[in-house]
Design a protein around this motif. Structure first.
Motif, short mmCIF file in Angstrom:
data_model
loop_
_atom_site.label_atom_id
_atom_site.label_comp_id
_atom_site.label_asym_id
_atom_site.label_seq_id
_atom_site.Cartn_x
_atom_site.Cartn_y
_atom_site.Cartn_z
N ILE A 168 0.87 -1.19 0.00
CA ILE A 168 0.00 0.00 0.00
C ILE A 168 0.90 1.23 0.00
O ILE A 168 1.89 1.28 0.74
CB ILE A 168 -0.92 0.02 1.25
CG1 ILE A 168 -1.78 -1.25 1.32
CG2 ILE A 168 -1.80 1.27 1.26
CD1 ILE A 168 -2.55 -1.41 2.62
N MET A 199 -9.60 1.50 0.27
CA MET A 199 -10.54 0.51 -0.29
C MET A 199 -11.33 1.07 -1.47
O MET A 199 -12.21 0.40 -1.99
CB MET A 199 -11.55 0.07 0.78
CG MET A 199 -10.98 -0.55 2.03
SD MET A 199 -10.11 -2.11 1.79
CE MET A 199 -11.24 -3.05 0.84
N VAL A 250 -2.51 0.31 -4.41
CA VAL A 250 -2.43 -0.97 -3.73
C VAL A 250 -1.81 -1.97 -4.70
O VAL A 250 -2.28 -2.10 -5.84
CB VAL A 250 -3.83 -1.44 -3.27
CG1 VAL A 250 -3.76 -2.84 -2.67
CG2 VAL A 250 -4.41 -0.47 -2.25
N ARG A 269 -7.93 -9.07 -4.74
CA ARG A 269 -6.79 -9.52 -3.93
C ARG A 269 -6.80 -8.87 -2.55
O ARG A 269 -5.86 -9.01 -1.77
CB ARG A 269 -5.48 -9.18 -4.65
CG ARG A 269 -5.33 -9.94 -5.96
CD ARG A 269 -4.11 -9.50 -6.72
NE ARG A 269 -2.87 -9.86 -6.03
CZ ARG A 269 -1.66 -9.47 -6.44
NH1 ARG A 269 -1.54 -8.72 -7.53
NH2 ARG A 269 -0.59 -9.83 -5.78
N MET A 270 -7.88 -8.13 -2.27
CA MET A 270 -7.99 -7.43 -0.97
C MET A 270 -9.25 -7.93 -0.26
O MET A 270 -10.13 -8.51 -0.88
CB MET A 270 -8.16 -5.92 -1.19
CG MET A 270 -7.10 -5.28 -2.02
SD MET A 270 -7.54 -3.59 -2.48
CE MET A 270 -7.43 -2.74 -0.91
N ASN A 271 -9.34 -7.63 1.01
CA ASN A 271 -10.62 -7.78 1.70
C ASN A 271 -10.60 -6.95 2.98
O ASN A 271 -9.55 -6.42 3.35
CB ASN A 271 -10.95 -9.25 1.98
CG ASN A 271 -12.45 -9.52 1.82
OD1 ASN A 271 -13.27 -8.71 2.25
ND2 ASN A 271 -12.79 -10.62 1.18
N PRO A 301 -7.00 -13.14 0.86
CA PRO A 301 -6.48 -11.87 0.31
C PRO A 301 -5.00 -11.66 0.59
O PRO A 301 -4.48 -12.09 1.62
CB PRO A 301 -7.32 -10.82 1.05
CG PRO A 301 -7.71 -11.48 2.33
CD PRO A 301 -7.91 -12.92 2.00
N ASP A 302 -4.36 -11.00 -0.36
CA ASP A 302 -2.97 -10.58 -0.14
C ASP A 302 -2.93 -9.38 0.80
O ASP A 302 -1.95 -9.17 1.50
CB ASP A 302 -2.33 -10.17 -1.49
CG ASP A 302 -2.25 -11.36 -2.43
OD1 ASP A 302 -1.92 -12.46 -1.95
OD2 ASP A 302 -2.54 -11.19 -3.63
N ILE A 303 -3.98 -8.56 0.72
CA ILE A 303 -4.09 -7.37 1.57
C ILE A 303 -5.35 -7.51 2.42
O ILE A 303 -6.46 -7.56 1.88
CB ILE A 303 -4.24 -6.08 0.72
CG1 ILE A 303 -3.20 -5.99 -0.39
CG2 ILE A 303 -4.25 -4.84 1.61
CD1 ILE A 303 -1.86 -5.55 0.02
N LEU A 304 -5.18 -7.55 3.71
CA LEU A 304 -6.33 -7.67 4.62
C LEU A 304 -6.39 -6.42 5.49
O LEU A 304 -5.43 -6.12 6.21
CB LEU A 304 -6.18 -8.93 5.48
CG LEU A 304 -7.27 -9.21 6.49
CD1 LEU A 304 -8.64 -9.34 5.81
CD2 LEU A 304 -6.97 -10.49 7.27
N ILE A 305 -7.50 -5.71 5.39
CA ILE A 305 -7.65 -4.48 6.16
C ILE A 305 -8.70 -4.72 7.24
O ILE A 305 -9.80 -5.21 6.96
CB ILE A 305 -8.04 -3.31 5.23
CG1 ILE A 305 -6.90 -3.12 4.20
CG2 ILE A 305 -8.26 -2.04 6.02
CD1 ILE A 305 -7.13 -2.05 3.19
#
Lengths: 255, 271
Positions: A10, A56, A68, A83-85, A157-161
């Motif tokens: 990010i 997001m 991202v 690839r995110m969540n 996901p590769d990116i988890l927020i």
């Protein structure tokens, strides 16, 4: 530019969000490395949720940009959203659908290949088996949080927020969730961005902390280094110093 | 790890959204009952009125012959829009919209899923009522034949255009604008001349009425029922208007969605 260097997971560049005269986020810049866990801290109204919203692509920046995995979220969000969540106690899943139905819907939305197998795996990992066929609206707070986490992990996901992932949970369930997040990050080399008011949680999970105040990033370091630099016993005391402008924070501001 | 690419259009994602609403309908008998309740009440009331007026003589009796066709077509328009809007409102009520907006679901797929649900809801609600109209009042709605397809398609297109615009307004302004989705179509009731010819309107209002696609459909229905003439020209006029309306509504929806992102209102949907 070295093409072999992967982009930051990010990256925010002079990211700004203004609502009328109010600066919700004021020209912040940061990079988050792939595979790291970063805490986004700050008091109420510091700009954490707005920052997450811009990452997001739920909120359009007034100026600046956020990317991202190398994709500009204003232009190319759909190239990376799969690839995110995101998990937040402030967003619900449809109450009348069962946990399995909700996870099936999101599995399909995220293009998960074997949705049934993925749900079975998540049900085992997150201990959902006893209520996977119960309506989501009839679950306890702890169960709902685990289901929300299952939804956030449905696409691996590769990116988890995560926005306050353990808010309103009892200490046992909260500890259990933290353990699962640690394992997920270790097994998947995932990048986690975590907004939380629980300083113990941040100390345990995060490699790095971005401290926000009135829309700006006022400090940025590893939790242990922040504690040492402020001469405090724990991150909560550092947080209070920054929020109230006392101690080392006041001294540094004066300098 | 997640897949490296995501298709820019996916029937699977549309199907996922249709499944989501189908699960909901299946789990709630009041929702199913509500779909059929109002069309049934309307049909019964207008059916009795038509029966009574048919016993009279002259023009009144002739006009009354169109009431049941009019009310059933009106229900296609009204229920089509509600069916579309309900799918959107369900996401707002359940505070699920942000989950969808951060997923790979594209706006066009979201819209197509709402269109599909509007057709499904319409079939559940209106089709059984058309058969009841045949049973109770001897009115064969399906006897309108091939023209019914043209009426149906044009009314549905209008209902989706209005539904899309309502969804955009709710997205932009929150649930405070929810009332619009229930009431906006009633503005069309007098203007589109559901129960009377366009010539009944004041002269200055008639051109406005003709810019509304359903006006041509209801006028075409009267030509078919009263004169046994299928007015293809009216159907083409309605289709042309619908294309413009759908394009404008799609543009409006996207503008309102971007506006809601600028205002940050997607973070607080359902509140």
């Amino acid at each position: 530019m070295n093409v072999n260097v992967p982009p930051p997971a990010i990256e925010a560049d002079r990211l700004t969000k203004r609502y009328g005269e109010a600066n919700a986020v004021d020209s912040i810049s940061f990079q988050i490395a792939a595979g790291s866990v970063t805490g986004l801290l700050g008091g109420n109204g510091a700009g954490k949720t707005t920052t997450i919203g811009m990452i997001m692509s739920l909120v359009a920046p007034t100026s600046g940009r956020v990317s991202v995995l190398g994709f500009d979220m204003a232009r190319d969000a759909y190239r990376v959203l799969h690839r995110m969540n995101f998990e937040s106690p402030y967003i619900d899943l449809p109450h009348r659908l069962t946990v399995r139905q909700n996870l099936t819907v999101f599995g399909r939305l995220y293009g998960v290949k074997s949705v049934s197998e993925r749900i079975a795996r998540l049900a085992a990992d997150l201990d959902l088996k006893d209520f996977v066929d119960r309506q989501s609206g009839k679950l306890s707070a702890g169960q709902k949080t685990r289901v929300a986490l299952a939804k956030a992990l449905i696409n691996e996901p590769d990116i988890l927020i995560l926005d306050e992932p353990t808010a309103s949970l009892d200490p046992d369930t909260a500890d259990w969730i933290r353990g699962h997040l640690e394992r997920y990050r270790a097994n998947n080399n995932a990048t986690l961005l975590l907004a939380s008011h629980n300083m113990g949680e941040v100390e345990r999970l995060c490699d790095r902390v971005l401290m926000m105040k009135r829309g700006s990033i006022v400090d940025d370091d590893a939790p242990a280094k922040l504690i040492a630099r402020y001469g405090r016993q724990n991150l909560e005391e550092v947080f209070l110093d920054i929020a109230r402008g006392t101690g080392a924070a006041k001294k540094e501001a004066a300098e | 790890m997640s897949a490296a690419t995501s298709p820019s259009f996916s029937f699977s994602r549309i199907f996922a959204m249709v499944m989501r609403h189908w699960y909901l309908l299946r789990s709630s008998w009041p929702r199913l009952l509500e779909l059929i309740y109002w069309p049934l009440v309307q049909m019964v009331m207008w059916g009795f009125l038509q029966s009574f007026m048919a016993q009279q003589t002259g023009a009144l009796a002739m006009a009354a012959g169109t009431f049941l066709a009019a009310v059933l077509l009106w229900d296609i328009l009204f229920r089509g829009q509600l069916g579309f809007s309900f799918s959107f409102l369900e996401e707002m009520w359940s505070r699920n919209l942000a989950n969808l907006m951060i997923s790979p679901l594209r706006p066009i797929e979201f819209v197509l899923s709402m269109i599909t649900m509007s057709v499904i809801r319409l079939f559940i609600g209106v089709v059984p009522v058309t058969f009841l109209a045949m049973f109770f009042f001897g009115f064969n709605f399906w006897g309108l034949g091939i023209a019914l397809g043209a009426f149906f398609a044009n009314l549905l297109l209008t209902s989706w255009a209005i539904g899309l615009l309502c969804a955009g307004l709710v997205l932009r302004n929150g649930l405070g604008a929810e009332g619009l989705t229930w009431s906006i179509m009633f503005l069309f009731l007098p203007l589109t001349c559901v129960y009377y010819p366009v010539a009944t309107l004041p002269v200055w209002l008639q051109p406005i009425s003709w810019t509304l696609p359903p006006t041509a459909v209801f006028e075409g229905m009267r030509a078919l029922v009263l004169e046994n003439v299928f007015r293809a020209d009216l159907m083409l006029w309605a289709l042309g208007l619908n294309i413009v309306w759908i394009a404008l509504a799609g543009w409006g929806f996207m503008k309102l969605m971007h506006s809601s992102k600028r205002m940050g209102s997607l973070l607080s949907v359902g509140e």
